[in-house]
Design a protein around this motif. Structure first.
Motif, short mmCIF file in Angstrom:
data_model
loop_
_atom_site.label_atom_id
_atom_site.label_comp_id
_atom_site.label_asym_id
_atom_site.label_seq_id
_atom_site.Cartn_x
_atom_site.Cartn_y
_atom_site.Cartn_z
N GLU A 57 0.81 -1.21 0.00
CA GLU A 57 0.00 0.00 0.00
C GLU A 57 0.85 1.26 0.00
O GLU A 57 0.31 2.36 0.04
N LYS A 83 -1.68 -3.81 10.82
CA LYS A 83 -2.45 -3.55 9.61
C LYS A 83 -3.40 -4.71 9.33
O LYS A 83 -4.57 -4.50 8.94
N GLU A 86 -6.31 -4.42 11.64
CA GLU A 86 -7.23 -3.37 11.23
C GLU A 86 -8.14 -3.83 10.09
O GLU A 86 -9.34 -3.54 10.08
N LEU A 87 -7.57 -4.56 9.13
CA LEU A 87 -8.37 -5.05 8.02
C LEU A 87 -9.42 -6.05 8.49
O LEU A 87 -10.59 -6.01 8.06
N GLN A 90 -12.12 -4.13 10.34
CA GLN A 90 -12.98 -3.43 9.40
C GLN A 90 -13.93 -4.39 8.69
O GLN A 90 -15.10 -4.08 8.47
N VAL A 573 -13.86 -5.78 1.71
CA VAL A 573 -12.63 -5.50 2.46
C VAL A 573 -11.66 -6.63 2.17
O VAL A 573 -11.93 -7.79 2.51
N LEU A 575 -9.20 -9.07 2.98
CA LEU A 575 -8.58 -9.58 4.19
C LEU A 575 -7.13 -9.98 3.93
O LEU A 575 -6.79 -10.39 2.82
N PRO A 576 -6.28 -9.88 4.94
CA PRO A 576 -4.85 -10.17 4.75
C PRO A 576 -4.56 -11.67 4.77
O PRO A 576 -3.70 -12.14 5.52
#
Length: 580
Positions: A57, A83, A86-87, A90, A573, A575-576
């Motif tokens: 990012e 991070k 947070e993802l 969210q 969203v 996701l990681p």
């Protein structure tokens, strides 16, 4: 995989650790989580196929991905893990909001069916509503048990893993915040608006009483001071147009908050934006009076240098407010704006989102504001501001910066089109990029003609005409979605929000006329009756800002009605997680 599937899988994996029973793979069908009937946790083998993957990012990570390639790894820094958290948080919030919408949708349908049956019983004098409603209550239309169970599971998972077990904090994040209307905003808006009108009248009376238009110091003021204040005037005018956009978007139910991805409860309304615009106008006009009659008033001669620094001090105050880190003057909105500006500056290294390229289009209408910013540097750096004089126009260095700074906003959009072309493989982005490239060439030719004379007239006229036709067609057909021959509304589009169709035709005509404002430069119209050259330039720039304000409404209306399937049919969203 959409957000509902991803978050549901994540919620099931997290909730498995809360289960007080230990279940092997063979007995999963008989294992249920306490308090959640029908819950079957997924097999543990799923975890072996999931790896964390942080999407690039930042410009550095983007370049590293393009040149070296990044793969899923087993060790991560605290920043990367934060991070990822947070993802996931969210995604949980978005998933919970979708569940709330489903539950509300179920309730509204049930309520509507009940009212219809009551009306039916009243007209027919039958008593059929009880039998029908019993059937509706037992159907999926009237029952939201599955949704309610999912909501309970999401609440429990979110509170435990993302709110440290704090129920009040977790539910405060999950539930939408109702925005409070503040009377002080309306009061301050009225106060600043009244002050703005009073200051404008004071300036007009001052000019008339002192006969400033015929004074020998008029040219000095218009060439040295007026461009400094015009920068702030452009900002105030753009804020005013944006406030008008917000008002009409809300009136015609354009979901601008969702389209822009604004944080729910923190988005600004038209009153707040008008308050900022009127406040900036009051500061600017008050400072204008301090410089207006300096050449004619003997009392100001002793502190002439201090008075000349007023525009610079005002600009520094505005910049300090914009970059202020404290939670005052709508900090979240200011930081969101700064983030979008940074993404535009770093284009094409950042993934392009709708707020980024929408802001890029706004910057394209503020070319004269960028050039006024360069004039600040020249006037206070190279010019002699104590005697209100400068030699900026005669400087070759200033002319080069004057040309380059006007092209930068269009370069932002051109770079964004390249990034979207590479990612989305849509040839329309290449055509859009050519549109901005033609505008860059046309603006360069017009600026060169402005400095070097008639030899560049043909090139400036030709390139400007091509760019104008290209941009006008793109505005009306692509951005606004109008001029559809086979539409239900002739030469418009099938879906319209404004009942009066003539508004669309008037907007198209106004857009075309204001697009031709460049002819003022090519035709050599440098001054008009009672208007200095710099005032005429500011007037043309203001007309472009006005055109952009009209463009904004119809652009987002088309986005709301027709392009949501292409851009934001649902809020996903990423996701990681990397699924092997």
């Amino acid at each position: 995989m959409d957000v509902i599937q991803e978050v549901d899988t994540s919620a099931e994996m997290n909730s498995e650790s809360d289960d007080e029973k230990e279940c092997d793979d063979k007995s999963n069908s008989n294992c249920q989580k306490k308090g959640t009937p029908g819950f079957i946790p997924p097999p543990l083998q799923v975890l072996d196929r999931v790896q964390i993957k942080i999407e690039p990012e930042t410009p550095f990570l983007t370049l590293q991905t393009l040149l070296l390639g990044l793969k899923a790894k087993n060790s991560f820094s605290k920043k990367e893990l934060k991070k990822a958290e947070e993802l996931m948080s969210q995604a949980m919030v978005e998933f919970y909001q979708k569940l709330r919408l489903l539950k509300s949708y179920c309730f509204l349908n049930q309520l509507a069916f009940s009212k219809i049956m009551k009306k039916y019983d009243k007209i027919t004098l039958w008593n059929a509503s009880k039998a029908y409603m019993r059937t509706v209550d037992n159907s999926y239309l009237g029952s939201s048990d599955e949704v309610a169970k999912l909501m309970v599971r999401v609440e429990a998972t979110f509170i435990k893993h993302f709110a440290n077990g704090n129920h009040r904090r977790g539910m405060k994040i999950l539930r939408p915040k109702a925005k409070k209307e503040r009377h002080r905003i309306t009061y301050l808006l009225g106060l600043f608006t009244g002050c703005t009108i009073a200051l404008i009248l004071a300036i007009v009376l001052l000019i008339h009483a002192r006969n400033i238009l015929n004074h020998e110091g008029r040219n000095k003021y218009m060439e040295n001071i007026f461009p400094l204040y015009s920068l702030l005037g452009f900002m105030a005018l753009h804020l005013m147009m944006y406030a008008g956009n917000l008002y009409f978007w809300k009136r015609y139910h354009v979901n601008y908050s969702f389209i822009f991805g604004l944080k729910q409860g923190d988005e600004l309304g038209y009153r707040e934006v008008l308050l900022l615009s009127s406040g900036l106008a009051v500061l600017t006009l008050a400072c204008v009076i301090s410089n207006l009659d300096m050449e004619m008033d003997e009392r100001t001669q002793s502190f002439k240098a201090i008075t000349e620094l007023v525009p610079l001090a005002l600009l520094l105050v505005v910049l300090l407010i914009i970059f202020c880190p404290f939670n005052i003057i709508y900090r979240s909105n200011r930081f969101f704006l700064l983030q979008c500006i940074f993404h535009c500056i770093c284009a094409p290294l950042y993934k392009v989102t709708l707020p980024d390229f929408f802001l890029g289009d706004q910057l394209c209408s503020q070319v004269q504001a960028f050039r006024s910013l360069i004039f600040y540097v020249c006037y206070y750096g190279w010019g002699d501001f104590t005697t209100r004089s400068n030699n900026c126009i005669g400087s070759e260095v200033y002319r080069k910066f004057f040309l380059v700074i006007g092209l930068i906003p269009y370069w932002f959009r051109f770079a964004q089109c390249l990034r979207r072309l590479i990612e989305e493989k849509d040839p329309m982005h290449s055509i859009n990029g050519l549109k901005y490239l033609s505008t860059i060439i046309a603006l360069a030719m017009r600026t060169t003609f402005q400095f070097k004379g008639k030899h560049w007239l043909f090139m400036a006229s030709t390139t400007s005409a091509i760019a104008t036709v290209f941009n006008t067609y793109w505005d009306l057909v692509v951005d606004w979605g109008l001029l559809r021959r086979n539409s239900k509304n002739p030469w418009l589009r099938d879906k319209l929000l404004i009942p009066n169709r003539s508004v669309y035709f008037i907007a198209m005509v106004v857009n075309v006329v204001l697009r031709l404002a460049w002819m003022q430069t090519v035709l050599g119209i440098r001054e008009a009756p009672f208007l200095h050259r710099t005032a005429l330039t500011a007037l043309v720039a203001s007309l472009e800002i006005f055109r952009r304000g009209i463009w904004n409404f119809f652009r987002l209306e088309n986005e709301h009605l027709n392009n949501v399937g292409k851009y934001r049919a649902f809020k996903s969203v990423p996701l990681p997680f990397h699924y092997a």
